[in-house]
Design a protein around this motif. Structure first.
Motif, PDB file in Angstrom:
ATOM      1  N   GLN A 192       1.275  -1.038  -0.097  1.00 44.53           N
ATOM      2  CA  GLN A 192       0.117  -0.066   0.074  1.00 44.53           C
ATOM      3  C   GLN A 192       0.861   1.288   0.110  1.00 44.53           C
ATOM      4  O   GLN A 192       2.665   0.597   0.680  1.00 44.53           O
ATOM      5  N   PRO A 193       0.467   2.109  -0.775  1.00 44.46           N
ATOM      6  CA  PRO A 193       1.003   3.342  -0.592  1.00 44.46           C
ATOM      7  C   PRO A 193       1.460   3.952   1.217  1.00 44.46           C
ATOM      8  O   PRO A 193       0.439   3.864   1.856  1.00 44.46           O
ATOM      9  N   ALA A 194       2.668   4.004   0.999  1.00 46.16           N
ATOM     10  CA  ALA A 194       2.723   5.459   2.259  1.00 46.16           C
ATOM     11  C   ALA A 194       3.116   6.281   2.492  1.00 46.16           C
ATOM     12  O   ALA A 194       3.149   7.300   1.219  1.00 46.16           O
ATOM     13  N   ARG A 195       2.164   7.027   3.400  1.00 45.61           N
ATOM     14  CA  ARG A 195       2.611   8.386   3.546  1.00 45.61           C
ATOM     15  C   ARG A 195       3.579   8.839   3.971  1.00 45.61           C
ATOM     16  O   ARG A 195       3.529   8.205   5.354  1.00 45.61           O
ATOM     17  N   GLU A 196       4.601   9.336   3.684  1.00 45.92           N
ATOM     18  CA  GLU A 196       5.434  10.478   4.637  1.00 45.92           C
ATOM     19  C   GLU A 196       5.387  11.457   4.848  1.00 45.92           C
ATOM     20  O   GLU A 196       4.784  12.890   4.631  1.00 45.92           O
ATOM     21  N   CYS A 197       5.930  12.244   6.075  1.00 40.88           N
ATOM     22  CA  CYS A 197       6.415  13.505   6.343  1.00 40.88           C
ATOM     23  C   CYS A 197       8.118  13.706   6.510  1.00 40.88           C
ATOM     24  O   CYS A 197       8.826  12.650   7.084  1.00 40.88           O
ATOM     25  N   ARG A 198       8.378  14.333   6.457  1.00 43.59           N
ATOM     26  CA  ARG A 198      10.165  15.131   6.802  1.00 43.59           C
ATOM     27  C   ARG A 198       9.462  15.607   8.111  1.00 43.59           C
ATOM     28  O   ARG A 198       9.042  16.168   8.548  1.00 43.59           O
ATOM     29  N   PRO A 199      10.874  16.224   8.645  1.00 51.86           N
ATOM     30  CA  PRO A 199      11.051  17.320  10.020  1.00 51.86           C
ATOM     31  C   PRO A 199      10.935  18.044  10.071  1.00 51.86           C
ATOM     32  O   PRO A 199      10.190  18.629  11.242  1.00 51.86           O
ATOM     33  N   ALA A 200      10.759  18.808   9.286  1.00 51.11           N
ATOM     34  CA  ALA A 200      10.683  20.254   8.356  1.00 51.11           C
ATOM     35  C   ALA A 200       9.168  20.977   8.454  1.00 51.11           C
ATOM     36  O   ALA A 200       8.858  21.226   8.677  1.00 51.11           O
ATOM     37  N   ASP A 201       8.373  19.358   8.466  1.00 51.54           N
ATOM     38  CA  ASP A 201       7.123  19.676   8.135  1.00 51.54           C
ATOM     39  C   ASP A 201       6.082  20.069   9.270  1.00 51.54           C
ATOM     40  O   ASP A 201       6.658  19.342  10.550  1.00 51.54           O
ATOM     41  N   SER A 202       5.547  21.207   8.848  1.00 52.08           N
ATOM     42  CA  SER A 202       4.056  21.319  10.123  1.00 52.08           C
ATOM     43  C   SER A 202       4.113  20.727  10.688  1.00 52.08           C
ATOM     44  O   SER A 202       3.348  19.091   9.924  1.00 52.08           O
ATOM     45  N   ILE A 203       3.072  20.560  11.875  1.00 52.91           N
ATOM     46  CA  ILE A 203       1.975  19.623  12.632  1.00 52.91           C
ATOM     47  C   ILE A 203       0.855  19.084  11.745  1.00 52.91           C
ATOM     48  O   ILE A 203       0.697  18.207  11.694  1.00 52.91           O
ATOM     49  N   ARG A 204       0.517  20.500  11.260  1.00 52.07           N
ATOM     50  CA  ARG A 204      -0.446  20.687  10.788  1.00 52.07           C
ATOM     51  C   ARG A 204      -0.673  19.486   9.056  1.00 52.07           C
ATOM     52  O   ARG A 204      -1.645  18.803   9.553  1.00 52.07           O
ATOM     53  N   ASP A 205       0.306  19.787   8.885  1.00 53.45           N
ATOM     54  CA  ASP A 205       0.808  18.407   7.525  1.00 53.45           C
ATOM     55  C   ASP A 205       0.752  17.345   7.297  1.00 53.45           C
ATOM     56  O   ASP A 205       0.216  16.343   7.544  1.00 53.45           O
ATOM     57  N   SER A 206       1.695  16.549   8.697  1.00 50.87           N
ATOM     58  CA  SER A 206       1.504  15.760   9.352  1.00 50.87           C
ATOM     59  C   SER A 206       0.018  15.182   9.855  1.00 50.87           C
ATOM     60  O   SER A 206       0.318  14.057   9.905  1.00 50.87           O
ATOM     61  N   GLN A 207       0.248  16.223  10.698  1.00 46.63           N
ATOM     62  CA  GLN A 207      -1.322  15.384  11.028  1.00 46.63           C
ATOM     63  C   GLN A 207      -2.781  15.043   9.285  1.00 46.63           C
ATOM     64  O   GLN A 207      -3.236  14.067   9.686  1.00 46.63           O
ATOM     65  N   SER A 208      -2.496  15.977   8.635  1.00 46.04           N
ATOM     66  CA  SER A 208      -3.672  15.237   7.735  1.00 46.04           C
ATOM     67  C   SER A 208      -2.573  14.380   7.132  1.00 46.04           C
ATOM     68  O   SER A 208      -3.564  13.524   6.111  1.00 46.04           O
ATOM     69  N   SER A 209      -1.406  14.155   6.723  1.00 44.04           N
ATOM     70  CA  SER A 209      -0.952  13.170   6.527  1.00 44.04           C
ATOM     71  C   SER A 209      -1.321  11.786   7.078  1.00 44.04           C
ATOM     72  O   SER A 209      -2.304  10.837   6.309  1.00 44.04           O
ATOM     73  N   LEU A 210      -1.411  11.784   8.248  1.00 39.80           N
ATOM     74  CA  LEU A 210      -1.667  10.391   8.952  1.00 39.80           C
ATOM     75  C   LEU A 210      -3.168  10.152   9.175  1.00 39.80           C
ATOM     76  O   LEU A 210      -3.962   9.199   9.178  1.00 39.80           O
ATOM     77  N   ILE A 211      -4.366  11.559   9.030  1.00 41.99           N
ATOM     78  CA  ILE A 211      -5.923  11.540   9.168  1.00 41.99           C
ATOM     79  C   ILE A 211      -5.892  10.284   7.951  1.00 41.99           C
ATOM     80  O   ILE A 211      -7.071   9.662   7.323  1.00 41.99           O
TER      81      ILE A 211
END
Length: 95
Positions: free
Chosen positions: A40-59
């Motif tokens: 399945q596709p993996a949702r990724e984020c980077r250490p510099a990403d905002s919490i908001r962007d990371s939360q959206s990816s997680l959801i």
């Protein structure tokens, strides 16, 4: 690995780079059928990403996980699950 870890999803990497996620049930079926894994596709984020962007990816993640990866080489740094976030919120609420 399946016997030692109770997780429902696992990241899959090749040559140090994340290729996707695989469900426990898919791993068990692929082993039984002697066939390659269906990732399945993996949702990724980077250490510099905002919490908001990371939360959206997680959801938005079908697996309920987001992988924290290094921007330069894509190395997996951490796995964050919805369960981790809920646990952190409960902890903060108890203080």
């Amino acid at each position: 690995m399946l016997e030692k870890n109770p997780y429902r999803f696992f990241p899959v990497s090749e040559n140090g780079r994340v290729k996707g996620m695989v469900a426990r049930t898919e791993m068990e079926t692929a082993i039984a059928e002697h066939r390659p894994l269906r990732l399945q596709p993996a949702r990724e984020c980077r250490p510099a990403d905002s919490i908001r962007d990371s939360q959206s990816s997680l959801i938005d993640s079908a697996t309920g996980t987001v992988l924290l990866t290094d921007h330069a080489d894509g190395t997996l740094l951490a796995i964050v699950t919805l369960h981790d976030i809920l646990r952190a919120q409960v902890s903060i609420g108890e203080r």
